[in-house]
Design an enzyme around this catalytic site. Structure first.
Site, PDB file in Angstrom:
ATOM      1  CE1 TYR A  32      -4.309   0.801  -0.449  1.00 60.10           C
ATOM      2  CE2 TYR A  32      -3.851   2.486   1.191  1.00 60.10           C
ATOM      3  CZ  TYR A  32      -4.671   1.951   0.204  1.00 60.10           C
ATOM      4  OH  TYR A  32      -5.840   2.585  -0.120  1.00 60.10           O
ATOM      5  N   GLY A  36       5.797   8.118   1.664  1.00 63.68           N
ATOM      6  CA  GLY A  36       6.824   7.744   2.652  1.00 63.68           C
ATOM      7  C   GLY A  36       7.688   6.606   2.108  1.00 63.68           C
ATOM      8  CG  HIS A  37       6.006   2.743   1.576  1.00 62.98           C
ATOM      9  ND1 HIS A  37       4.646   2.892   1.686  1.00 62.98           N
ATOM     10  CD2 HIS A  37       6.383   1.964   2.614  1.00 62.98           C
ATOM     11  CE1 HIS A  37       4.209   2.223   2.733  1.00 62.98           C
ATOM     12  NE2 HIS A  37       5.245   1.646   3.327  1.00 62.98           N
ATOM     13  CD  GLN A 153       9.849  -1.471  11.568  1.00 66.72           C
ATOM     14  OE1 GLN A 153       8.911  -2.218  11.801  1.00 66.72           O
ATOM     15  NE2 GLN A 153       9.937  -0.791  10.443  1.00 66.72           N
ATOM     16  CB  SER A 185       0.652   6.036   8.340  1.00 61.99           C
ATOM     17  OG  SER A 185       0.221   4.757   8.758  1.00 61.99           O
TER      18      SER A 185
HETATM   19  O1  PAF Z   1       7.672  -1.101   8.739  1.00 65.67           O
HETATM   20  C1  PAF Z   1       7.077  -2.024   8.141  1.00 65.67           C
HETATM   21  O2  PAF Z   1       6.341  -1.803   7.192  1.00 65.67           O
HETATM   22  C2  PAF Z   1       7.260  -3.443   8.627  1.00 65.67           C
HETATM   23  O3  PAF Z   1       7.332  -3.499  10.019  1.00 65.67           O
HETATM   24  C3  PAF Z   1       8.452  -4.170   7.976  1.00 65.67           C
HETATM   25  C4  PAF Z   1       9.764  -3.507   8.348  1.00 65.67           C
HETATM   26  C5  PAF Z   1       8.271  -4.168   6.467  1.00 65.67           C
HETATM   27  C6  PAF Z   1       8.506  -5.619   8.459  1.00 65.67           C
HETATM   28  O4  PAF Z   1       7.362  -6.314   8.121  1.00 65.67           O
END
Ligand code: PAF
Length: 282
Positions: A32, A36-37, A153, A185
């Site tokens: 999705y 950000g990605h 994370q 997000s």
């Molecule tokens: O940040 C995320 O989207 C997830 O936690 C990751 C790092 C892809 C692991 O599933």
């Protein structure tokens, strides 16, 4: 761009690239894909010869009452976005390909998992550490890029890589925000129009707290109480999961603000649990 579905195929491809001396980059995602990605992919693209973007909604990082079944998907959209941002491979395995029958090995980092999201999502980081380790073993990346919105994370992955001598450089990418300050997000898709209108107050509360600290406030409890009051006033339907001040590297709670500190929040607004944070240099 190639779409790869099996771990074996990804590993063979990446090992072949490594033998040719290529520098491999990895951007792990749950799909999705949003701006950000895109920033993660663009950063990784600038640091490697071959870019792998994984799109895998990792079931082991969701608790039993969480949104695994509702997590948004858009395979074709993700394919187009990954390709447009320079991915050589989109790795999109089925859950059964990543976790075979009798899967029994986990990677945990208990100390850094203790606070913030780890406290309210008990299995979450075990799932994240395990899947990220598996992705590292498959893609053999020289560099991997993660977003700073999930600061805990990122801190855990940095520590995991250091403690387990995994030969990958971890790069943190600053949060990408909407024009009104809301952190991008995939879960923003759950917000109704009314909730969306109030969600930027998450960031505004953090900015005000940072302003107080920069003006000399050193009392952690006073800062936390201030942010809670701000949220009660500006996001009345929000349910606060946590408002905390932690050491940015160890994620340990701080007693007093006398060095760099991370103010981190998680607030449930309707169906969305939203995270935000701010790094404050003192
Ligand atoms: O940040 C995320 O989207 C997830 O936690 C990751 C790092 C892809 C692991 O599933």
């Amino acid at each position: 761009m190639q779409v790869v579905k099996t771990p074996e195929e990804l590993q063979a491809l990446c090992l072949a690239w490594k033998r040719e001396g290529r520098r491999v980059g990895l951007v792990p995602t749950m799909g999705y894909l949003h701006e950000g990605h895109m920033a993660l992919m663009d950063r990784a693209r600038s640091l490697c010869d071959k870019l792998v973007v994984s799109v895998f909604v990792n079931p082991t990082q969701f608790g039993p009452d969480e949104d695994l079944d509702k997590y948004p998907h858009d395979f074709e959209g993700d394919r187009a976005t990954a390709e447009a941002h320079g991915a050589d491979v989109m790795f999109a395995p089925e859950p059964g390909a990543m976790y075979g029958p009798g899967h029994a090995t986990w990677v945990v980092s208990p100390e850094l998992e203790r606070n913030l999201c780890g406290a309210s999502r008990p299995v979450h980081f075990r799932g994240v550490c395990t899947v990220v380790t598996k992705l590292f073993m498959l893609a053999q990346p020289d560099v991997a890029v993660f977003g700073e919105k999930d600061w805990q994370q990122l801190a855990i992955i940095r520590r995991m890589v250091r403690d387990l001598n995994i030969p990958v450089e971890i790069v943190g990418q600053p949060i990408v925000r909407e024009a009104d300050g809301l952190a991008k997000s995939s879960r923003n898709a759950y917000l109704t129009a009314d909730e969306r209108a109030l969600a930027p107050n998450l960031r505004k509360g953090l900015l005000k707290a940072a302003g107080r600290i920069e003006a000399g406030e050193r009392d952690v409890e006073a800062v936390k109480a201030f942010v809670r009051e701000e949220y009660a006033r500006t996001i009345p339907m929000g349910e606060i999961d946590y408002v905390d001040l932690v050491d940015p590297e160890t994620i340990a709670f701080v007693d007093r603000i006398d060095g760099p500190v991370l103010a981190a929040v998680a607030v449930r607004i309707g169906k969305a649990r939203l995270l935000d944070n701010i790094f404050i240099k003192v």
